[in-house]
Scaffold this active site. Structure first.
Site, PDB file in Angstrom:
ATOM      1  N   LEU A   1      -7.045  -4.974   2.764  1.00 17.00           N
ATOM      2  CA  LEU A   1      -6.450  -3.859   3.506  1.00 17.00           C
ATOM      3  C   LEU A   1      -4.918  -3.880   3.447  1.00 17.00           C
ATOM      4  CD1 LEU A   1      -7.321  -1.450   5.197  1.00 17.00           C
ATOM      5  CD2 LEU A   1      -7.621  -2.956   7.149  1.00 17.00           C
TER       6      LEU A   1
ATOM      7  N   GLU B   1     -15.250   3.302   6.573  1.00 19.36           N
ATOM      8  CA  GLU B   1     -16.031   2.914   5.403  1.00 19.36           C
ATOM      9  C   GLU B   1     -15.039   2.631   4.283  1.00 19.36           C
ATOM     10  OE1 GLU B   1     -19.362   2.637   5.312  1.00 19.36           O
ATOM     11  OE2 GLU B   1     -19.403   3.193   7.421  1.00 19.36           O
TER      12      GLU B   1
ATOM     13  N   HIS C   1       4.698   4.314 -11.650  1.00 20.04           N
ATOM     14  CA  HIS C   1       4.952   4.988 -10.372  1.00 20.04           C
ATOM     15  C   HIS C   1       5.064   6.507 -10.579  1.00 20.04           C
ATOM     16  CE1 HIS C   1       5.124   1.211  -8.409  1.00 20.04           C
ATOM     17  NE2 HIS C   1       6.290   0.828  -8.891  1.00 20.04           N
TER      18      HIS C   1
ATOM     19  N   ARG D   1       7.145  -0.590 -15.549  1.00 21.23           N
ATOM     20  CA  ARG D   1       6.440  -0.361 -14.284  1.00 21.23           C
ATOM     21  C   ARG D   1       6.758   1.006 -13.670  1.00 21.23           C
ATOM     22  NH1 ARG D   1       4.186  -4.111 -11.442  1.00 21.23           N
ATOM     23  NH2 ARG D   1       4.824  -3.161  -9.488  1.00 21.23           N
TER      24      ARG D   1
ATOM     25  N   ASP E   1      -3.059   1.726  -5.361  1.00 22.27           N
ATOM     26  CA  ASP E   1      -2.643   0.487  -6.025  1.00 22.27           C
ATOM     27  C   ASP E   1      -2.847   0.580  -7.535  1.00 22.27           C
ATOM     28  OD1 ASP E   1      -1.660  -2.066  -6.145  1.00 22.27           O
ATOM     29  OD2 ASP E   1      -3.507  -3.039  -5.485  1.00 22.27           O
TER      30      ASP E   1
ATOM     31  N   GLU F   1       6.362  -4.895   3.445  1.00 22.94           N
ATOM     32  CA  GLU F   1       6.460  -6.068   2.559  1.00 22.94           C
ATOM     33  C   GLU F   1       6.995  -5.686   1.176  1.00 22.94           C
ATOM     34  OE1 GLU F   1       3.533  -5.472   4.472  1.00 22.94           O
ATOM     35  OE2 GLU F   1       4.354  -6.867   5.951  1.00 22.94           O
ATOM     36  N   ASN F   2       6.971  -4.394   0.838  1.00 19.18           N
ATOM     37  CA  ASN F   2       7.392  -3.986  -0.508  1.00 19.18           C
ATOM     38  C   ASN F   2       8.890  -4.186  -0.759  1.00 19.18           C
ATOM     39  OD1 ASN F   2       4.988  -1.243  -0.873  1.00 19.18           O
ATOM     40  ND2 ASN F   2       4.894  -3.331  -1.634  1.00 19.18           N
ATOM     41  N   TRP F   3       9.666  -4.452   0.314  1.00 17.97           N
ATOM     42  CA  TRP F   3      11.105  -4.730   0.115  1.00 17.97           C
ATOM     43  C   TRP F   3      11.308  -5.999  -0.700  1.00 17.97           C
ATOM     44  CZ3 TRP F   3      14.078  -0.774   1.258  1.00 17.97           C
ATOM     45  CH2 TRP F   3      13.711   0.099   2.288  1.00 17.97           C
TER      46      TRP F   3
HETATM   47  C1  FPP Z   1       1.186   0.438  -6.073  1.00 17.36           C
HETATM   48  O1  FPP Z   1       1.343   0.092  -7.401  1.00 17.36           O
HETATM   49  C2  FPP Z   1       1.938   1.576  -5.643  1.00 17.36           C
HETATM   50  C3  FPP Z   1       3.017   1.556  -4.776  1.00 17.36           C
HETATM   51  C4  FPP Z   1       3.862   0.424  -4.484  1.00 17.36           C
HETATM   52  C5  FPP Z   1       3.321   2.748  -4.033  1.00 17.36           C
HETATM   53  C6  FPP Z   1       4.052   3.793  -4.788  1.00 17.36           C
HETATM   54  C7  FPP Z   1       3.200   4.973  -4.925  1.00 17.36           C
HETATM   55  C8  FPP Z   1       3.510   5.994  -5.690  1.00 17.36           C
HETATM   56  C9  FPP Z   1       4.764   6.038  -6.457  1.00 17.36           C
HETATM   57  C10 FPP Z   1       2.588   7.128  -5.763  1.00 17.36           C
HETATM   58  C11 FPP Z   1       3.253   8.385  -5.281  1.00 17.36           C
HETATM   59  C12 FPP Z   1       3.655   8.353  -3.865  1.00 17.36           C
HETATM   60  C13 FPP Z   1       4.514   9.225  -3.256  1.00 17.36           C
HETATM   61  C14 FPP Z   1       4.646   9.239  -1.782  1.00 17.36           C
HETATM   62  C15 FPP Z   1       5.321  10.203  -3.998  1.00 17.36           C
HETATM   63  P1  FPP Z   1       1.820  -1.371  -7.706  1.00 17.36           P
HETATM   64  O2  FPP Z   1       3.252  -1.317  -8.114  1.00 17.36           O
HETATM   65  O3  FPP Z   1       1.564  -2.284  -6.558  1.00 17.36           O
HETATM   66  O4  FPP Z   1       0.875  -1.724  -8.907  1.00 17.36           O
HETATM   67  P2  FPP Z   1       0.469  -3.187  -9.411  1.00 17.36           P
HETATM   68  O5  FPP Z   1      -0.255  -3.840  -8.264  1.00 17.36           O
HETATM   69  O6  FPP Z   1      -0.399  -2.886 -10.582  1.00 17.36           O
HETATM   70  O7  FPP Z   1       1.734  -3.899  -9.787  1.00 17.36           O
END
Ligand code: FPP
Length: 240
Positions: free
Chosen positions: A192, A204, A34, A30, A17, A64-66
């Site tokens: 979580l 843990e 990534h 943003r 995160d 939920e990320n959609w």
């Molecule tokens: C959280 O940051 C991260 C994600 C939504 C997942 C994406 C993960 C990566 C790009 C790392 C590399 C992964 C792979 C499989 C190549 P956020 O956008 O939720 O951050 P914020 O909470 O600060 O907005």
């Protein structure tokens, strides 16, 4: 630091995160966060390889990320595809066995094919079992497992009374993997977020305020050392 100096967890799960916050802190967009997150992941996977961690599972994209803006979702999907294309040779050389968990079939046909090919190519590898959760939700995984068991029961292939923890686990995306020993979550939130709900029953937790792109191998080793100091009782009495 060698694995003999550390009590190594068999299965580490990471909620990566804080990519967005990392970018904002640097006045970047943003998506730059990534991209930086990919570099961090490469380094942490190398630590897992060096220390012979049996399984590493990372939360790349939740069900939920959609809800995020289209442009960010598209960017992330492109990044996953690029990561796979660029890293698969080295992962294979490092004996990593790659596996995807979640509703992979609902990703774009091209990304789904790429993921399945990567799994196929590395399936005989015996090193770190590296699991990438994409379009994954813990509740969704449990529902899919329950539906699969109900269907088998309806066909007379599964006796409802025989359903126990082991049978349920065989129907999860993580079938065959050890339970999660340690959950690492970066960026300060203490939750979580629907990740590996069943598998983390006795895990843990290790939280840090550091944003994911800044999580160095040294920080990760600190987390592992902390894990080694925990007294894990699994509901029993103190371990001597
Ligand atoms: C959280 O940051 C991260 C994600 C939504 C997942 C994406 C993960 C990566 C790009 C790392 C590399 C992964 C792979 C499989 C190549 P956020 O956008 O939720 O951050 P914020 O909470 O600060 O907005």
């Amino acid at each position: 630091m060698t694995s003999t100096e550390l009590k190594i967890p068999a299965h580490v799960a990471i909620i990566m995160d804080g990519n967005g916050r990392w970018a904002r802190g640097k006045w970047l967009i943003r998506t730059a966060g990534h991209k930086a997150g990919v570099s961090a992941l490469k380094q942490i996977l190398k630590v897992a390889i060096d220390l012979k961690i049996e399984a590493l599972t990372v939360y790349a994209f939740s069900t939920e990320n959609w809800k995020r803006p289209h442009a960010e979702v598209d960017f992330l999907m492109g990044l996953f595809s690029e990561y796979l294309a660029k890293e698969i040779d080295e992962m294979d050389e490092d004996d990593v066995r790659l596996h995807f968990i979640g509703r992979i079939d609902e990703l774009s046909p091209a990304l789904c094919r790429q993921a399945r090919e990567a799994e196929e190519r590395t399936k005989a590898n015996t090193g770190v079992r590296f699991n990438v959760a994409m379009n994954y939700g813990g509740q969704d995984e449990l529902l899919r497992a329950m539906r699969a068991m109900a269907a088998e029961a309806a066909e007379g292939k599964l006796e409802p009374a025989s359903i126990d923890e082991a049978v349920l686990e065989e129907h999860l995306d993580t079938a065959g993997l050890p339970p999660v020993d340690m959950v690492v979550r970066t960026s300060g939130d203490l939750r979580l977020s629907n990740f590996l709900l069943w598998q983390t029953a006795y895990a843990e937790f290790w939280f840090t305020k550091t944003n994911w792109p800044d999580l160095t191998p040294a920080c990760f080793v600190e987390a592992l050392k902390d894990f080694g100091r925990r007294d894990r009782r699994f509901g029993g009495l103190k371990n001597k």
